[in-house]
Design an enzyme around this catalytic site. Structure first.
Site, PDB file in Angstrom:
ATOM      1  N   CYS A 122       0.855  -1.179   0.000  1.00 56.68           N
ATOM      2  CA  CYS A 122       0.000   0.000   0.000  1.00 56.68           C
ATOM      3  C   CYS A 122       0.896   1.236   0.000  1.00 56.68           C
ATOM      4  O   CYS A 122       2.118   1.132   0.163  1.00 56.68           O
ATOM      5  CB  CYS A 122      -0.931  -0.003   1.211  1.00 56.68           C
ATOM      6  SG  CYS A 122      -2.336   1.135   1.030  1.00 56.68           S
ATOM      7  N   CYS A 124      -0.185   4.244   1.796  1.00 51.52           N
ATOM      8  CA  CYS A 124      -0.614   5.218   2.806  1.00 51.52           C
ATOM      9  C   CYS A 124       0.475   5.537   3.822  1.00 51.52           C
ATOM     10  O   CYS A 124       0.546   6.670   4.307  1.00 51.52           O
ATOM     11  CB  CYS A 124      -1.886   4.748   3.503  1.00 51.52           C
ATOM     12  SG  CYS A 124      -1.733   3.194   4.400  1.00 51.52           S
ATOM     13  N   CYS A 132      -4.165   6.140   0.159  1.00 50.78           N
ATOM     14  CA  CYS A 132      -3.602   4.916  -0.404  1.00 50.78           C
ATOM     15  C   CYS A 132      -3.338   5.015  -1.903  1.00 50.78           C
ATOM     16  O   CYS A 132      -3.259   3.985  -2.584  1.00 50.78           O
ATOM     17  CB  CYS A 132      -4.529   3.745  -0.113  1.00 50.78           C
ATOM     18  SG  CYS A 132      -4.870   3.506   1.644  1.00 50.78           S
ATOM     19  N   LYS A 197     -12.384  -5.138   2.724  1.00 49.20           N
ATOM     20  CA  LYS A 197     -11.815  -4.218   3.715  1.00 49.20           C
ATOM     21  C   LYS A 197     -12.781  -3.053   3.903  1.00 49.20           C
ATOM     22  O   LYS A 197     -13.012  -2.263   2.996  1.00 49.20           O
ATOM     23  CB  LYS A 197     -10.444  -3.712   3.252  1.00 49.20           C
ATOM     24  CG  LYS A 197      -9.756  -2.791   4.252  1.00 49.20           C
ATOM     25  CD  LYS A 197      -8.381  -2.398   3.746  1.00 49.20           C
ATOM     26  CE  LYS A 197      -7.671  -1.485   4.716  1.00 49.20           C
ATOM     27  NZ  LYS A 197      -6.333  -1.083   4.206  1.00 49.20           N
ATOM     28  N   ARG A 207      -3.394   3.643  13.012  1.00 47.24           N
ATOM     29  CA  ARG A 207      -2.915   4.915  12.453  1.00 47.24           C
ATOM     30  C   ARG A 207      -1.680   5.401  13.202  1.00 47.24           C
ATOM     31  O   ARG A 207      -0.757   5.956  12.619  1.00 47.24           O
ATOM     32  CB  ARG A 207      -4.008   5.977  12.512  1.00 47.24           C
ATOM     33  CG  ARG A 207      -5.361   5.575  11.925  1.00 47.24           C
ATOM     34  CD  ARG A 207      -5.319   5.404  10.419  1.00 47.24           C
ATOM     35  NE  ARG A 207      -6.666   5.199   9.886  1.00 47.24           N
ATOM     36  CZ  ARG A 207      -6.993   4.226   9.067  1.00 47.24           C
ATOM     37  NH1 ARG A 207      -6.091   3.353   8.683  1.00 47.24           N
ATOM     38  NH2 ARG A 207      -8.228   4.106   8.621  1.00 47.24           N
ATOM     39  N   ARG A 219     -11.382   7.495   4.009  1.00 45.89           N
ATOM     40  CA  ARG A 219     -11.147   6.487   2.968  1.00 45.89           C
ATOM     41  C   ARG A 219     -12.434   5.814   2.493  1.00 45.89           C
ATOM     42  O   ARG A 219     -12.400   4.713   1.941  1.00 45.89           O
ATOM     43  CB  ARG A 219     -10.147   5.445   3.494  1.00 45.89           C
ATOM     44  CG  ARG A 219      -8.770   6.059   3.740  1.00 45.89           C
ATOM     45  CD  ARG A 219      -7.791   5.109   4.359  1.00 45.89           C
ATOM     46  NE  ARG A 219      -6.489   5.753   4.499  1.00 45.89           N
ATOM     47  CZ  ARG A 219      -5.581   5.442   5.413  1.00 45.89           C
ATOM     48  NH1 ARG A 219      -5.845   4.485   6.282  1.00 45.89           N
ATOM     49  NH2 ARG A 219      -4.427   6.081   5.468  1.00 45.89           N
ATOM     50  N   LYS A 250     -11.434  -7.869   6.641  1.00 46.19           N
ATOM     51  CA  LYS A 250     -10.909  -6.929   7.631  1.00 46.19           C
ATOM     52  C   LYS A 250     -11.918  -5.804   7.850  1.00 46.19           C
ATOM     53  O   LYS A 250     -12.336  -5.164   6.882  1.00 46.19           O
ATOM     54  CB  LYS A 250      -9.588  -6.350   7.121  1.00 46.19           C
ATOM     55  CG  LYS A 250      -8.950  -5.321   8.034  1.00 46.19           C
ATOM     56  CD  LYS A 250      -7.669  -4.758   7.437  1.00 46.19           C
ATOM     57  CE  LYS A 250      -7.053  -3.751   8.388  1.00 46.19           C
ATOM     58  NZ  LYS A 250      -5.811  -3.151   7.835  1.00 46.19           N
ATOM     59  N   SER A 276      -6.474  -3.533  14.931  1.00 41.68           N
ATOM     60  CA  SER A 276      -5.899  -2.829  16.071  1.00 41.68           C
ATOM     61  C   SER A 276      -6.941  -2.404  17.105  1.00 41.68           C
ATOM     62  O   SER A 276      -6.726  -2.559  18.313  1.00 41.68           O
ATOM     63  CB  SER A 276      -5.125  -1.609  15.579  1.00 41.68           C
ATOM     64  OG  SER A 276      -5.965  -0.702  14.878  1.00 41.68           O
ATOM     65  N   TYR A 315      -2.481  -9.367  16.457  1.00 43.83           N
ATOM     66  CA  TYR A 315      -1.463  -8.813  17.351  1.00 43.83           C
ATOM     67  C   TYR A 315      -1.349  -9.652  18.621  1.00 43.83           C
ATOM     68  O   TYR A 315      -0.420  -9.446  19.406  1.00 43.83           O
ATOM     69  CB  TYR A 315      -1.813  -7.356  17.689  1.00 43.83           C
ATOM     70  CG  TYR A 315      -1.952  -6.494  16.462  1.00 43.83           C
ATOM     71  CD1 TYR A 315      -0.832  -6.008  15.789  1.00 43.83           C
ATOM     72  CD2 TYR A 315      -3.213  -6.186  15.938  1.00 43.83           C
ATOM     73  CE1 TYR A 315      -0.955  -5.244  14.639  1.00 43.83           C
ATOM     74  CE2 TYR A 315      -3.339  -5.416  14.791  1.00 43.83           C
ATOM     75  CZ  TYR A 315      -2.218  -4.950  14.146  1.00 43.83           C
ATOM     76  OH  TYR A 315      -2.342  -4.195  13.002  1.00 43.83           O
TER      77      TYR A 315
END
Length: 326
Positions: A122, A124, A132, A197, A207, A219, A250, A276, A315
Site C-alpha cells: 500500500c 498510505c 492509499c 476491507k 494509524r 477512505r 478486515k 488494532s 497482534y
C-alpha cells in the site's frame, strides 16, 4: 422423571478431556500471522505504541531477535508494515529498491529463510497526505495509483517477499499486480488480497502504529461501507477472477457474518484480520480487570475459525502461542 424422553447432550461435556475430545474447532500456531512495524534509520529502537499495549515499532537491527522469538513460539509468518523517515505525494518510499519493507524482508530472509514474509502493499504509510494512492483535486485516482502499487509489489518480490498483500482497495489492484509480478518473472509469488476491507472505526490505533492517518477526508470512497454485506461477495469474486490466492476479511471480530459468507462462497484460503481497535479494546478491558484476557482472546480467535477462517492476522499471536503451550 423416568418416563421423560429427552436428549442427554451433557454427556459429552462432563470433563475437560471429554470436551477436548469432541471439540470441533481449534486454534493453532500454524493459523497465526504476526504483524510487524519496521522503522528506518535508528538502531536498537523499540518504540511502544501507546494505544496498543505490548506492540512496538522496531528497527531493522532488532529483527533477528524478533524473528527468533516468533520461531521459538511456533509462529511461521509475519506481515510487514513499513514506517519510513520521509514521505512524499506519491509514496515513492514504498517502491524504492531500498524501501523499509524491502530492507526488512532482506534481513529476515538472510537470517531465517524459512520464515514466511508477507509484504503489505500500500502507499498510505509513504504518502504525505496519508491516502492509499495518487491525489488530484482532493480525489484518490484509481488507475494512476495502480501503476505505483505494481511497482511496489515487484520491488517487494525482488527483495524476497513470499506473499504480496495489497491492502489499498483500488479497483483492479489484484489483476494489475498479478500482471506486473508475472511480467517480472514472479509467477510463483501468491497474492493475499485485502479483498473485503471496510472503512471501519476499528483501525484507529493502527494509524498511530503505522503513522498513516489521512491528512484530509477519509477512505470511504475506496474502502467498503460497514453496512454492506452482499457487496463483500462482489469484491471477493472480482479478486478471485483477477488472480487472488488468499482472501482477507478486515476487520473480523464484528464481521463474522461476512467472514462466513466468504468462506461458503470461495474455495481459497480465507484470512481473518483481528485489527488494532479490536485488539486495543480487549487489552484495555483486561488491564482494568473487567475481563479474563486469555479466555476472551482464545474464544474470539476460535470464533474466527468457526466462521471459516483458515488463517488469522493478529497482534495477539505471541500471547496465543504461549497460552497454547500451557
Amino acid at each position: 422423571m423416568k418416563d421423560l424422553q429427552f436428549k442427554r447432550h451433557r454427556r459429552l461435556r462432563q470433563s475437560a478431556f471429554m470436551r477436548d475430545l469432541v471439540r470441533e474447532y481449534h486454534v493453532s500456531t500454524d493459523d497465526l500471522i504476526y504483524p510487524l512495524f519496521i522503522v528506518e534509520g535508528a538502531e536498537k529502537l523499540r518504540n511502544p505504541i501507546s494505544s496498543m499495549p505490548g506492540v512496538e515499532q522496531i528497527s531493522l537491527d532488532l529483527l533477528p531477535a524478533e524473528i527468533d522469538e516468533l520461531l521459538q513460539l511456533g509462529i511461521k509468518a509475519v506481515l510487514l508494515f513499513g514506517v519510513p523517515n520521509e514521505k512524499d505525494a506519491v509514496g515513492s518510499g514504498a517502491y524504492h529498491t531500498h524501501g523499509i519493507i524491502q530492507e526488512a524482508t532482506r534481513v529476515i530472509k538472510q537470517y531465517a529463510p524459512e520464515m514466511l514474509v508477507i509484504a503489505d502493499t500500500c502507499l498510505c504509510e509513504y504518502t504525505d497526505h496519508g491516502h492509499c494512492g495518487v491525489i488530484s483535486n482532493g480525489d484518490v485516482l484509481n488507475d494512476e495509483s495502480l501503476e505505483l502499487l505494481v511497482k511496489t509489489a515487484v520491488r517487494q518480490a525482488e527483495a524476497g517477499a513470499d506473499i504480496i498483500a495489497p491492502s489499498n482497495m483500488m479497483d483492479g489492484f489484484v489483476t494489475a499486480i498479478r500482471h506486473g509480478l508475472d511480467e517480472a518473472g514472479f509467477h510463483h509469488v501468491p497474492i493475499m488480497s485485502y479483498a473485503v476491507k471496510y472503512a471501519s472505526a476499528f483501525y484507529g490505533p493502527f494509524r498511530e502504529a503505522a503513522d498513516s492517518a489521512p491528512q484530509f477526508g477519509d477512505r470511504k470512497t475506496y474502502q467498503m461501507d460497514p453496512a454492506n454485506r452482499r457487496e463483500a461477495l462482489r469484491e471477493a469474486a472480482s479478486d478471485i477472477e483477477e488472480g487472488a490466492d488468499f482472501l482477507i476479511v478486515k476487520p473480523s471480530m464484528v464481521y463474522l457474518d461476512v467472514l462466513s459468507d466468504v468462506r461458503r462462497e470461495f474455495n481459497v484460503p480465507v484470512v481473518a484480520y483481528h485489527v488494532s481497535g479490536e485488539f486495543s479494546m480487549v487489552k484495555a478491558a483486561a488491564q482494568n480487570g473487567w475481563i479474563d484476557e486469555k479466555q476472551i482472546v482464545l474464544e474470539t480467535h476460535t470464533a474466527f475459525k468457526r466462521a471459516g477462517a483458515d488463517l488469522i492476522i493478529t497482534y495477539f499471536a505471541k500471547d496465543i502461542a504461549r497460552w497454547l503451550r500451557g
